[in-house]
Motif scaffolding. Structure first.
Motif, PDB file in Angstrom:
ATOM      1  N   SER A 189       0.851  -1.188   0.000  1.00  0.00           N
ATOM      2  CA  SER A 189       0.000   0.000   0.000  1.00  0.00           C
ATOM      3  C   SER A 189       0.893   1.246   0.000  1.00  0.00           C
ATOM      4  CB  SER A 189      -0.898   0.004   1.235  1.00  0.00           C
ATOM      5  OG  SER A 189      -1.496   1.274   1.402  1.00  0.00           O
ATOM      6  N   VAL A 191       0.010   3.967   1.134  1.00  0.00           N
ATOM      7  CA  VAL A 191      -0.340   4.733   2.332  1.00  0.00           C
ATOM      8  C   VAL A 191       0.513   4.342   3.526  1.00  0.00           C
ATOM      9  CG1 VAL A 191      -2.185   5.300   3.970  1.00  0.00           C
ATOM     10  CG2 VAL A 191      -2.710   5.024   1.530  1.00  0.00           C
ATOM     11  N   ASN A 192       0.581   3.008   3.797  1.00  0.00           N
ATOM     12  CA  ASN A 192       1.273   2.559   5.023  1.00  0.00           C
ATOM     13  C   ASN A 192       2.190   1.345   4.825  1.00  0.00           C
ATOM     14  OD1 ASN A 192      -0.612   0.589   4.591  1.00  0.00           O
ATOM     15  ND2 ASN A 192      -1.847   1.068   6.400  1.00  0.00           N
ATOM     16  N   ILE A 212      -2.374   3.179  -6.174  1.00  0.00           N
ATOM     17  CA  ILE A 212      -2.925   2.759  -4.889  1.00  0.00           C
ATOM     18  C   ILE A 212      -1.915   1.839  -4.202  1.00  0.00           C
ATOM     19  CG2 ILE A 212      -4.767   1.411  -3.778  1.00  0.00           C
ATOM     20  CD1 ILE A 212      -6.593   2.337  -6.087  1.00  0.00           C
TER      21      ILE A 212
END
Length: 417
Positions: A189, A191-192, A212
């Protein structure tokens, strides 16, 4: 007279075909009205004629029968019968190279297979292994391409201690050439950095393209062959049949001669049977097949140490920590081998108690041994800081070597546990 008989037969066949068409038409009419229970009277009338039925009517009959069983699709108790009925229809159409009803049938079968698989997984999580095994076997029966569910059924039977059924399914899988290897699609991911798994490479690449996910990776999963053979062997061991266990592995090794895991399992069984020489040779064979596995070197080192070949054992433990720096057990065993030299001096020390010069020289020699052993235990402690036995060994060594600050430090850690 002969011609008359032929005419009567022709008329009978004609009436029979006409009757079949009439009954099937009545069943189809009831289906259209949603009157599923009314479908059974005409279907039961033509059912006994199925073997002699014209192929073009067989497909229709099987479809109508499946739909009659399915009804509104609201009764989960019928799922098994429904799936088997639609599967029979699909199998028949394959023989006819037809797909008239197969698309609709596949949708229903897929739903039931998915539900059954979910039920099996839930039962397995709840440790209801027998129920899980039955569900997984049904999934495989309804969808033979989903071989993994047969493996799940075997594992469920094994966990339920139903060893005969587990052995049977595992052996079936091995004969099918099933390895359990599949492609794994994963990325991280954005994001994290959480690892994300995908059903296909297309899905994974799509999310990477949309930013993404990142760092896409396609990997092959590990073979399940070793696990299957191990469980067959362990099943035989649980049944008290070690001979069959070794025989099972021996057969598998013919199919998979370079599978180190099989060799390891055979060696472990020999160890359990007290065949240390065979265990040792097996582990050495495993090392030759898989030279980068630290546990193999460690296990060989342990048996070699037990047999008194300290120098050879040290080499195996050293190789283990080279491959896995935090392998605390290897450090402890290396330290123990060196301390063994000090233990051998104890009798000589006792006999030299009156000869102060000799006694002092022996003490110096013993302290040198302690100093050689100490770094191995300290290294082990770096990775095992809550091991009380290890702490006791370090405290004793620090005391003997008059390293009192270190002794105090470890004592404090031990008391804090």
């Amino acid at each position: 007279m002969k011609n008359q008989l032929l005419l009567l037969m022709a008329l009978a066949i004609s009436v029979s075909v006409t009757g079949q068409k009439k009954e099937l038409k009545a069943a189809a009419k009831a289906l259209k009205k949603g009157k599923y229970s009314e479908m059974w009277t005409p279907l039961n009338a033509v059912g006994p004629m199925f073997k002699d039925m014209d192929d073009k009517y067989k497909g229709e009959f099987l479809y109508l029968k499946a739909k009659a069983i399915y009804g509104k699709g609201m009764d989960p108790k019928k799922d098994v019968k429904v799936a088997k009925a639609f599967t029979e229809l699909v199998d028949f159409e394959k023989t006819q190279k037809s797909k008239k009803y197969s698309k609709e049938a596949a949708v229903v079968i897929s739903r039931i297979v998915k539900k059954t698989a979910e039920d099996g997984s839930s039962a397995y999580k709840d440790a209801k292994y027998n129920l899980a095994a039955e569900k997984f076997e049904l999934v495989y029966e309804l969808s033979p391409l989903d071989t993994l569910y047969k493996l799940n059924a075997a594992l469920s039977y094994y966990n339920n201690k139903d060893y005969d059924k587990a052995i049977h399914l595992y052996q079936d899988l091995l004969e099918l050439g099933f390895t359990g290897i599949y492609k794994e699609f994963k990325a991280k991911s954005v994001v994290n950095d959480e690892v994300l798994y995908y059903n296909s490479e297309k899905d994974m690449n799509s999310q990477v393209a949309m930013k993404i996910a990142k760092d896409p990776e396609v990997k092959l999963s590990k073979s399940k062959t070793g696990d299957m053979v191990r469980n067959i062997a362990l099943s035989y061991i649980a049944k008290g049949d070690n001979e069959k266990a070794l025989e099972a592995i021996s057969k598998a090794k013919v199919l998979f001669p370079k599978d180190a895991y099989l060799v390891i399992q055979e060696a472990n069984i020999n160890l359990g049977l007290g065949n240390n020489e065979k265990f040792l040779q097996g582990m050495k064979d495993a090392i030759a097949l898989n030279p980068n596995q630290p546990e193999l070197y460690f296990n060989v080192g342990v048996i070699t140490m037990q047999k008194g070949y300290d120098e050879e054992a040290m080499g195996y433990f050293q190789k283990s920590v080279e491959l896995k720096e935090d392998h605390a057990e290897s450090y402890m065993n290396m330290g123990s081998i060196i301390l063994g030299e000090a233990s051998k001096m104890q009798e000589e020390l006792n006999n030299s108690f009156q000869d102060f010069k000799k006694y002092d020289k022996l003490l110096i020699k013993r302290n040198k041994i302690y100093k050689r052993a100490l770094p191995h235990f300290e290294k082990a402690f770096k990775y095992r800081q809550k091991d009380e036995d290890l702490m006791k060994t370090l405290i004793s060594l620090y005391q003997r070597l008059e390293m009192y600050d270190k002794e105090k430090e470890v004592k404090a850690l031990k008391d804090a546990l």
